[in-house]
Design a protein around this motif. Structure first.
Motif, PDB file in Angstrom:
ATOM      1  N   UNK A 146       0.849  -1.196   0.000  1.00 38.94           N
ATOM      2  CA  UNK A 146       0.000   0.000   0.000  1.00 38.94           C
ATOM      3  C   UNK A 146       0.883   1.244   0.000  1.00 38.94           C
ATOM      4  N   UNK A 147       0.585   2.172  -0.905  1.00 39.00           N
ATOM      5  CA  UNK A 147       1.252   3.473  -0.942  1.00 39.00           C
ATOM      6  C   UNK A 147       0.165   4.528  -1.083  1.00 39.00           C
ATOM      7  N   UNK A 148       0.094   5.450  -0.140  1.00 37.30           N
ATOM      8  CA  UNK A 148      -0.883   6.522  -0.217  1.00 37.30           C
ATOM      9  C   UNK A 148      -0.525   7.528  -1.303  1.00 37.30           C
ATOM     10  N   UNK A 149      -1.542   8.218  -1.811  1.00 38.57           N
ATOM     11  CA  UNK A 149      -1.308   9.235  -2.837  1.00 38.57           C
ATOM     12  C   UNK A 149      -0.992   8.631  -4.186  1.00 38.57           C
ATOM     13  N   UNK A 150      -0.196   9.333  -4.963  1.00 40.22           N
ATOM     14  CA  UNK A 150       0.150   8.883  -6.315  1.00 40.22           C
ATOM     15  C   UNK A 150       1.365   7.972  -6.239  1.00 40.22           C
ATOM     16  N   UNK A 189       7.844  -8.956  -3.405  1.00 38.04           N
ATOM     17  CA  UNK A 189       6.971 -10.055  -3.020  1.00 38.04           C
ATOM     18  C   UNK A 189       5.487  -9.755  -2.958  1.00 38.04           C
ATOM     19  N   UNK A 190       5.074  -8.554  -3.334  1.00 39.16           N
ATOM     20  CA  UNK A 190       3.648  -8.220  -3.293  1.00 39.16           C
ATOM     21  C   UNK A 190       2.886  -8.913  -4.423  1.00 39.16           C
ATOM     22  N   UNK A 191       1.716  -9.450  -4.087  1.00 30.93           N
ATOM     23  CA  UNK A 191       0.808 -10.040  -5.077  1.00 30.93           C
ATOM     24  C   UNK A 191      -0.167  -8.997  -5.597  1.00 30.93           C
ATOM     25  N   UNK A 192      -0.378  -7.943  -4.788  1.00 36.97           N
ATOM     26  CA  UNK A 192      -1.325  -6.889  -5.138  1.00 36.97           C
ATOM     27  C   UNK A 192      -0.769  -5.561  -4.650  1.00 36.97           C
ATOM     28  N   UNK A 193      -1.242  -4.488  -5.273  1.00 41.41           N
ATOM     29  CA  UNK A 193      -0.759  -3.155  -4.955  1.00 41.41           C
ATOM     30  C   UNK A 193      -1.944  -2.205  -4.896  1.00 41.41           C
ATOM     31  N   UNK A 194      -2.045  -1.457  -3.798  1.00 41.75           N
ATOM     32  CA  UNK A 194      -3.114  -0.476  -3.612  1.00 41.75           C
ATOM     33  C   UNK A 194      -2.463   0.888  -3.481  1.00 41.75           C
ATOM     34  N   UNK A 195      -2.950   1.839  -4.270  1.00 35.98           N
ATOM     35  CA  UNK A 195      -2.445   3.208  -4.192  1.00 35.98           C
ATOM     36  C   UNK A 195      -3.559   4.165  -4.573  1.00 35.98           C
ATOM     37  N   UNK A 196      -3.268   5.442  -4.481  1.00 32.41           N
ATOM     38  CA  UNK A 196      -4.291   6.439  -4.738  1.00 32.41           C
ATOM     39  C   UNK A 196      -4.438   6.853  -6.179  1.00 32.41           C
ATOM     40  N   UNK A 197      -3.355   6.784  -6.925  1.00 31.00           N
ATOM     41  CA  UNK A 197      -3.389   7.298  -8.292  1.00 31.00           C
ATOM     42  C   UNK A 197      -2.355   6.552  -9.125  1.00 31.00           C
ATOM     43  N   UNK A 198      -2.766   6.144 -10.329  1.00 25.76           N
ATOM     44  CA  UNK A 198      -1.896   5.364 -11.208  1.00 25.76           C
ATOM     45  C   UNK A 198      -1.994   5.910 -12.627  1.00 25.76           C
ATOM     46  N   UNK A 199      -0.862   6.017 -13.292  1.00 30.13           N
ATOM     47  CA  UNK A 199      -0.849   6.451 -14.688  1.00 30.13           C
ATOM     48  C   UNK A 199      -1.168   5.267 -15.597  1.00 30.13           C
ATOM     49  N   UNK A 200      -1.644   5.587 -16.778  1.00 28.61           N
ATOM     50  CA  UNK A 200      -2.059   4.556 -17.736  1.00 28.61           C
ATOM     51  C   UNK A 200      -0.943   3.541 -17.994  1.00 28.61           C
ATOM     52  N   UNK A 201       0.259   4.002 -18.257  1.00 30.48           N
ATOM     53  CA  UNK A 201       1.356   3.070 -18.566  1.00 30.48           C
ATOM     54  C   UNK A 201       1.732   2.213 -17.360  1.00 30.48           C
ATOM     55  N   UNK A 202       1.490   2.709 -16.133  1.00 30.97           N
ATOM     56  CA  UNK A 202       1.749   1.916 -14.932  1.00 30.97           C
ATOM     57  C   UNK A 202       0.726   0.793 -14.790  1.00 30.97           C
ATOM     58  N   UNK A 218      -7.961   6.199  -5.002  1.00 29.71           N
ATOM     59  CA  UNK A 218      -8.208   7.641  -4.918  1.00 29.71           C
ATOM     60  C   UNK A 218      -7.110   8.350  -4.146  1.00 29.71           C
ATOM     61  N   UNK A 219      -6.535   9.363  -4.764  1.00 24.66           N
ATOM     62  CA  UNK A 219      -5.384  10.076  -4.197  1.00 24.66           C
ATOM     63  C   UNK A 219      -5.701  10.665  -2.819  1.00 24.66           C
ATOM     64  N   UNK A 220      -6.732  11.453  -2.733  1.00 22.80           N
ATOM     65  CA  UNK A 220      -7.078  12.137  -1.484  1.00 22.80           C
ATOM     66  C   UNK A 220      -7.357  11.140  -0.363  1.00 22.80           C
ATOM     67  N   UNK A 221      -8.162  10.139  -0.646  1.00 26.02           N
ATOM     68  CA  UNK A 221      -8.611   9.213   0.392  1.00 26.02           C
ATOM     69  C   UNK A 221      -7.512   8.275   0.878  1.00 26.02           C
ATOM     70  N   UNK A 222      -6.492   8.043   0.079  1.00 24.92           N
ATOM     71  CA  UNK A 222      -5.395   7.199   0.552  1.00 24.92           C
ATOM     72  C   UNK A 222      -4.369   7.984   1.357  1.00 24.92           C
ATOM     73  N   UNK A 223      -4.391   9.308   1.258  1.00 24.39           N
ATOM     74  CA  UNK A 223      -3.492  10.119   2.076  1.00 24.39           C
ATOM     75  C   UNK A 223      -4.134  10.508   3.407  1.00 24.39           C
ATOM     76  N   UNK A 224      -5.434  10.542   3.469  1.00 24.29           N
ATOM     77  CA  UNK A 224      -6.160  10.972   4.658  1.00 24.29           C
ATOM     78  C   UNK A 224      -5.740  10.246   5.943  1.00 24.29           C
ATOM     79  N   UNK A 225      -5.578   8.924   5.938  1.00 24.92           N
ATOM     80  CA  UNK A 225      -5.225   8.228   7.192  1.00 24.92           C
ATOM     81  C   UNK A 225      -3.841   8.578   7.741  1.00 24.92           C
ATOM     82  N   UNK A 226      -2.980   9.150   6.939  1.00 26.36           N
ATOM     83  CA  UNK A 226      -1.610   9.406   7.366  1.00 26.36           C
ATOM     84  C   UNK A 226      -1.400  10.795   7.968  1.00 26.36           C
TER      85      UNK A 226
END
Length: 95
Positions: free
Chosen positions: A13-17, A29-42, A57-65
């Motif tokens: 998990x990475x907050x924001x972009x 070793x991650x099987x899945x990745x959660x973040x707030x914002x991803x570019x098309x090529x990513x 969502x960028x805003x909502x993934x930064x809010x908890x921090x």
């Protein structure tokens, strides 16, 4: 389009972009990745690598921090007052 399912054991998990960290998380070793914002090529790169990706969502993934960041800054910068806003709103809203 074919759906592929697999057991997820490690989710990074990475907050924001944080889309540019997706493949690095998979390499660690991650099987899945959660973040707030991803570019098309990513997104394409994650699909090709077989990494499950969720854009939360960028805003909502930064809010908890916010409180954790304030606590860190309070310790790192004694004598400086940091205040976490209680009235902010997401910059984009769904109509």
């Amino acid at each position: 389009c074919t759906a592929v399912s697999k057991m997820l054991r490690t989710v990074a998990v990475v907050g924001g972009a944080g889309g540019d960290y997706a493949l690095a998380a998979q390499a660690k070793g991650a099987d899945a990745f959660v973040t707030g914002e991803v570019k098309h090529h990513e997104v394409i790169a994650a699909q090709q690598a077989g990494l499950a990706l969720y854009e939360a969502g960028h805003y909502h993934t930064e809010l908890p921090y916010r409180e954790r960041l304030k606590a860190y800054l309070d310790t790192a910068c004694p004598g400086v007052e940091f205040i976490v806003s209680e009235s902010e709103r997401p910059p984009m809203e769904t109509l």
